[in-house]
Design a protein around this motif. Structure first.
Motif, PDB file in Angstrom:
ATOM      1  N   SER A  13       0.826  -1.210   0.000  1.00  0.00           N
ATOM      2  CA  SER A  13       0.000   0.000   0.000  1.00  0.00           C
ATOM      3  C   SER A  13       0.860   1.260   0.000  1.00  0.00           C
ATOM      4  CB  SER A  13      -0.929   0.018   1.215  1.00  0.00           C
ATOM      5  OG  SER A  13      -1.858  -1.028   1.152  1.00  0.00           O
ATOM      6  N   VAL A  79      -1.427  -4.128  -4.482  1.00  0.00           N
ATOM      7  CA  VAL A  79      -2.385  -3.117  -4.044  1.00  0.00           C
ATOM      8  C   VAL A  79      -2.408  -2.001  -5.081  1.00  0.00           C
ATOM      9  CG1 VAL A  79      -2.961  -1.456  -2.230  1.00  0.00           C
ATOM     10  CG2 VAL A  79      -1.953  -3.657  -1.618  1.00  0.00           C
ATOM     11  N   GLU A  82      -5.686   3.016  -5.645  1.00  0.00           N
ATOM     12  CA  GLU A  82      -6.889   3.331  -4.886  1.00  0.00           C
ATOM     13  C   GLU A  82      -6.927   2.588  -3.555  1.00  0.00           C
ATOM     14  OE1 GLU A  82      -7.245   1.768  -8.057  1.00  0.00           O
ATOM     15  OE2 GLU A  82      -7.168   3.683  -9.098  1.00  0.00           O
ATOM     16  N   LYS A  83      -5.876   1.841  -3.234  1.00  0.00           N
ATOM     17  CA  LYS A  83      -5.734   1.064  -1.999  1.00  0.00           C
ATOM     18  C   LYS A  83      -6.545  -0.220  -2.003  1.00  0.00           C
ATOM     19  CE  LYS A  83      -2.999   4.237  -0.642  1.00  0.00           C
ATOM     20  NZ  LYS A  83      -1.720   4.180  -1.273  1.00  0.00           N
ATOM     21  N   ASP A  84      -6.992  -0.670  -3.172  1.00  0.00           N
ATOM     22  CA  ASP A  84      -7.690  -1.941  -3.291  1.00  0.00           C
ATOM     23  C   ASP A  84      -6.683  -3.063  -3.518  1.00  0.00           C
ATOM     24  OD1 ASP A  84     -10.267  -0.824  -3.115  1.00  0.00           O
ATOM     25  OD2 ASP A  84     -10.286  -0.395  -5.267  1.00  0.00           O
ATOM     26  N   SER A 111      -7.626 -10.231   0.150  1.00  0.00           N
ATOM     27  CA  SER A 111      -8.199  -9.202   1.014  1.00  0.00           C
ATOM     28  C   SER A 111      -7.559  -9.367   2.388  1.00  0.00           C
ATOM     29  CB  SER A 111      -9.725  -9.339   1.116  1.00  0.00           C
ATOM     30  OG  SER A 111     -10.061 -10.464   1.907  1.00  0.00           O
TER      31      SER A 111
END
Length: 133
Positions: A13, A79, A82-84, A111
């Motif tokens: 991230s 990651v 958009e931090k997804d 996840s």
């Protein structure tokens, strides 16, 4: 989730910050972190060039790992800016596998609550001759 996997997410991230270098190239839309069976962590970022010669964050991290003399991945995460958390694309799945065939056991982080072995994401790889009848 294992603490070491949460650390991988945190590291990936932190790298997922797009940076425009010039009119033709951007890096960091995707950050990646991987943990090897030796306990070492390697990271990388995606590179996107207008002439279509970029590569994924996983490729960058795997290149660092190979440069250091390792090839067995225990866990990996990508990651997006958009931090997804993203699953690896097909090209990355094949690279993870071909780097070391035992990497079919690599835990792919999908996840903060879910991991899946690479083999479940890549059940019929192009080299799996046992699939032929």
């Amino acid at each position: 989730m294992k603490k070491e996997y949460l650390e991988l997410i945190k590291k990936a991230s932190a790298l997922a910050k797009a940076k425009r270098h010039n009119d033709s190239i951007t890096s960091g839309y995707v950050g990646c972190a991987l943990l090897t069976d030796q306990g070492n962590t390697y990271t990388g970022v995606s590179i996107d060039a207008d002439c279509a010669i970029g590569f994924c964050g996983e490729h960058s991290a795997i290149a660092q790992m190979i440069t250091a003399g390792e090839d067995r991945i225990k866990a990996i995460v990508a990651v997006a800016d958009e931090k997804d958390i993203l699953p690896p694309c097909g090209r990355c799945r094949e690279l993870i596998y071909q780097t070391n065939y035992a990497n079919l056991d690599t835990e792919v982080i999908l996840s903060k609550d879910k991991t899946i072995p690479l083999g479940e994401l890549l059940p019929y790889n192009w080299q799996n001759h046992s699939n032929k009848k």
